[in-house]
Write a protein that holds these residues in place. Structure first.
Motif, PDB file in Angstrom:
ATOM      1  N   THR A 108       7.995  -9.977   1.727  1.00  0.00           N
ATOM      2  CA  THR A 108       7.847  -8.840   0.830  1.00  0.00           C
ATOM      3  C   THR A 108       8.972  -7.842   1.032  1.00  0.00           C
ATOM      4  O   THR A 108       9.256  -7.047   0.166  1.00  0.00           O
ATOM      5  CB  THR A 108       6.531  -8.112   1.114  1.00  0.00           C
TER       6      THR A 108
ATOM      7  N   GLU B  25      -0.561  -3.982  -0.871  1.00  0.00           N
ATOM      8  CA  GLU B  25      -0.645  -3.288  -2.152  1.00  0.00           C
ATOM      9  C   GLU B  25       0.601  -3.516  -2.985  1.00  0.00           C
ATOM     10  O   GLU B  25       0.538  -3.604  -4.212  1.00  0.00           O
ATOM     11  CB  GLU B  25      -0.888  -1.799  -1.898  1.00  0.00           C
ATOM     12  N   GLU B  26       1.709  -3.635  -2.317  1.00  0.00           N
ATOM     13  CA  GLU B  26       2.973  -3.908  -3.004  1.00  0.00           C
ATOM     14  C   GLU B  26       2.872  -5.243  -3.746  1.00  0.00           C
ATOM     15  O   GLU B  26       3.273  -5.369  -4.904  1.00  0.00           O
ATOM     16  CB  GLU B  26       4.103  -3.932  -1.961  1.00  0.00           C
ATOM     17  N   ILE B  27       2.297  -6.220  -3.080  1.00  0.00           N
ATOM     18  CA  ILE B  27       2.204  -7.546  -3.696  1.00  0.00           C
ATOM     19  C   ILE B  27       1.202  -7.535  -4.846  1.00  0.00           C
ATOM     20  O   ILE B  27       1.443  -8.085  -5.909  1.00  0.00           O
ATOM     21  CB  ILE B  27       1.800  -8.602  -2.647  1.00  0.00           C
ATOM     22  N   ARG B  28       0.078  -6.870  -4.620  1.00  0.00           N
ATOM     23  CA  ARG B  28      -0.963  -6.906  -5.643  1.00  0.00           C
ATOM     24  C   ARG B  28      -0.728  -5.879  -6.741  1.00  0.00           C
ATOM     25  O   ARG B  28      -1.329  -5.979  -7.807  1.00  0.00           O
ATOM     26  CB  ARG B  28      -2.336  -6.674  -5.007  1.00  0.00           C
ATOM     27  N   GLY B  29       0.100  -4.896  -6.452  1.00  0.00           N
ATOM     28  CA  GLY B  29       0.386  -3.888  -7.459  1.00  0.00           C
ATOM     29  C   GLY B  29      -0.767  -2.958  -7.726  1.00  0.00           C
ATOM     30  O   GLY B  29      -0.886  -2.363  -8.775  1.00  0.00           O
ATOM     31  N   VAL B  30      -1.661  -2.902  -6.754  1.00  0.00           N
ATOM     32  CA  VAL B  30      -2.844  -2.084  -6.945  1.00  0.00           C
ATOM     33  C   VAL B  30      -3.309  -1.598  -5.580  1.00  0.00           C
ATOM     34  O   VAL B  30      -3.061  -2.250  -4.564  1.00  0.00           O
ATOM     35  CB  VAL B  30      -3.937  -2.885  -7.679  1.00  0.00           C
ATOM     36  N   VAL B  31      -3.946  -0.446  -5.587  1.00  0.00           N
ATOM     37  CA  VAL B  31      -4.444   0.121  -4.332  1.00  0.00           C
ATOM     38  C   VAL B  31      -5.583  -0.761  -3.807  1.00  0.00           C
ATOM     39  O   VAL B  31      -6.429  -1.205  -4.584  1.00  0.00           O
ATOM     40  CB  VAL B  31      -4.941   1.559  -4.566  1.00  0.00           C
TER      41      VAL B  31
END
Lengths: 276, 247, 247
Positions: free
Chosen positions: C202, C134-140
């Protein structure tokens, strides 16, 4: 997987596009604020490493502003990002405080740029991965596999002990086979007398009762009938001899009646009732 | 087609280190592309494909029959052959490699109680007929029980009793001795030993005997040799119907 | 072996009219028999076979690895290739013939963009937790996305990160390698560039170290084993309610 549809469940605001010439507010395709930022960053057409975060923040805020103007329901993520970018923007524009705690505005901007680079890199990798020849889509296994047949050889086991036990048991079984006479259940005289005494005690003193009826009521098992009758009869005779009861039988094989002997000796035997 | 070829080269380079392969492909004596196509189609198909189906998938102008013949010839010496089955084509592992495609395994099974009982009677009372076994056991012996015992190789028909019906007589084999670690049948415990080990009741009636077993292959006086084909007979199904009191 | 050769010749004669093939076989440059054996075994199987399994079926003294390499080279230009997947070997149709095979194709699952991204992050960053994804994608990440991926069998929970909350770590499976025709994770496209940019990690600042994705089932230092029942847990609905901005 329509879950990607972020928050614009009301549909694409295409009809509003005419009023917003600079920015097409179409969030449906975006995978969250980072994705939106990445898309905006690409419009800058520069290396993400050299991107102007300030400009990007402006674009983003502008986008959000536009979206709010047309009252689109934005997911919290987008608003959080907007708030953070507004904060970052102010930090970038203001001179750094001398004793800043935490990362500097520059570091924050670089971190954001790196996140965008990372997302872009993984997107590119995903793209290349999905373009590889895929199993059962592009390349195929043997369509009609030939299985390696298994030939099973049973191997039987038994021990000498098993063998000897089996032998001994069988031989013994047949040799020791003796005649087992079924044990007969016999109603003893004592049992018969006790029962009769109970029966005699139960009936009216004056009344003749049919002995057979009582016995049949008590003896359920037909196989015991003979022994019950025999023992009861013998016990009955005994009781008569002792003066406890009287018996009456009209003729041979007729039902036997009994009654309790009255305490005073009856001079005349009361004749048996003509029952049935 | 050019782009496909390019793509293939790309993949070949990625997947295979042998660069000469790629060259070979571009060389004048390269195999016709249709052979590759046929190969792939036939390999991936779950069932044999007929010429018409194959032809439909081929580029125009390909002589499918000729290509199939060439492919068949190419694969003939290989471990996989291209075979024609009812006018359809399929790859099959070479017939002579059938041995490779089978795996032998042994599974250990315990003898049934009935089988071990019959076996023990044969061991002690041999040569013994089926009727005699049944006499001792008091139950009919199922054909299956004898079959299993014959399959173990521990018993064998050894002759025929010179009585009406000429029933087969059974005896134990060397494999039997080896299975039960007996040097000879004489090592089977006798009456007294069986009593001593508690296997036989000590209160047995007088006259109760346990035979002294012998697997001497010499036929007894009341035995005559097996007829040719008796071994198969011994394994053939019994004619008479068998009741429920088998064991 | 003579009888095998004879039999083979017999079959060849029956099935193929081209007699020159048989001659070719008897010629001095005949292929080693082990190639035929390997060919047959691998061709027959739809599942990849490892070297040990193959070696077990080969005659003693055969250099299986060398034979496999030779076979791979032989088949490289063909419509069917010998490929290595996670140290196992399998014949597969050539990747460039995908266009030909489309009709053979059973409906392939179309992954959503989100699922593809999550899969890629797991592939390149493994072992990786959901929070890291989620950190990488910036979304849940929606539970559904992970479920779909778990269902494909391409990813699996492999352990738990030794951090507060002990989150599950995910990694890819052999089926993943097989799906994308990867011999190992090192063949992930663009891996070298990604490593070079230092974007793979990450958790550490950019350029600090360059981790390599690994599907080595050995847990890392910061991982601990799954609890019993974790596999079901991974597929169970997430407890916390999820908002509308899932992806």
């Amino acid at each position: 997987m329509s879950a990607e549809i972020l928050s614009f469940e009301t549909g694409r605001p295409a009809e509003l596009a005419e009023g917003e010439p600079a920015l097409v507010v179409d969030v449906e395709g975006y995978e969250g604020p980072l994705d939106l930022l990445l898309a905006l960053a690409r419009q800058q057409k520069v290396d993400l490493a050299k991107i102007s975060i300030l400009a990007l923040a402006d674009q983003y805020l502008q986008f959000i502003e536009a979206a709010r103007k047309i009252r689109l329901e934005l997911a919290a993520d987008y608003l959080v990002m907007a708030a953070w970018l507004a904060f970052l923007k102010s930090r970038l524009l203001l001179p750094e405080p001398p004793t800043a705690e935490g990362p500097s505005a520059e570091e924050m901007a670089t971190a954001l740029a790196n996140r965008l680079r990372r997302l872009e890199a993984i997107r590119e990798a995903a793209n290349r991965l999905m373009n590889r020849p895929q199993f059962r889509r592009d390349i195929f296994p043997r369509g009609n596999p030939e299985v390696i047949a298994e030939i099973r050889h049973p191997k039987y086991t038994a021990t000498l002990y098993d063998l000897l036990t089996a032998y001994a048991v069988q031989r013994q079984q047949n040799v020791l086979a003796s005649v087992h006479l079924a044990r007969r259940t016999v109603w003893s005289l004592v049992e018969a007398r006790a029962s009769l005494e109970r029966i005699v005690g139960m009936v009216d003193t004056e009344q003749w009762s049919c002995l057979d009826d009582y016995l049949l009521r008590y003896v359920v098992d037909p196989t015991q009938r003979a022994t019950v009758f025999a023992s009861s009869f013998a016990a009955a005779l005994e009781l008569v001899r002792e003066g406890e009861m009287e018996l009456n039988q009209k003729e041979a094989f007729a039902p036997i009646y009994f009654r309790k002997r009255l305490p005073q000796p009856a001079p005349d035997a009361v004749s048996a009732p003509d029952v049935q | 087609m050019a782009s496909l070829a390019e793509k293939r080269i790309e993949i070949a380079q990625v997947e295979i280190e042998e660069v000469e392969q790629v060259q070979a492909e571009d060389s004048p004596q390269a195999r016709p592309e249709e052979l590759r196509l046929l190969e792939a189609l036939l390999f991936a198909s779950s069932e044999p494909l007929d010429t018409a189906t194959l032809a439909k998938r081929m580029p125009d102008g390909v002589d499918v029959k000729a290509a199939l013949a060439q492919l068949q010839a190419e694969y003939a010496p290989r471990g996989v052959n291209l075979v024609r089955i009812a006018n359809k084509w399929a790859f099959r592992t070479a017939g002579d490699l059938a041995w490779l495609m089978t795996r032998e395994s042994t599974e250990t099974r315990r003898l049934s109680r009935a089988a071990i009982e019959v076996l023990s009677i044969i061991a002690y009372h041999q040569p013994v007929t089926r009727a005699e076994i049944e006499e001792i056991r008091g139950v009919v012996t199922s054909k299956g029980t004898l079959d299993v015992l014959l399959e173990t190789g521990w018993i064998k028909p050894r002759g025929r009793r010179k009585t009406p019906g000429r029933p087969l007589t059974f005896g134990t084999t060397e494999a039997f001795l080896s299975q039960f670690s007996l040097e000879s049948l004489n090592d089977l415990p006798g009456l007294e030993e069986l009593k001593g080990t508690g296997l036989l009741d000590t209160r047995l009636p007088t006259g109760f005997t346990v035979p002294t077993p012998s697997d001497d292959p010499t036929l007894r006086e009341d035995e005559e040799p097996l007829d040719p084909g008796d071994l198969e007979l011994a394994l053939a199904p019994r004619v008479e119907p068998e009741g429920g009191n088998e064991s």
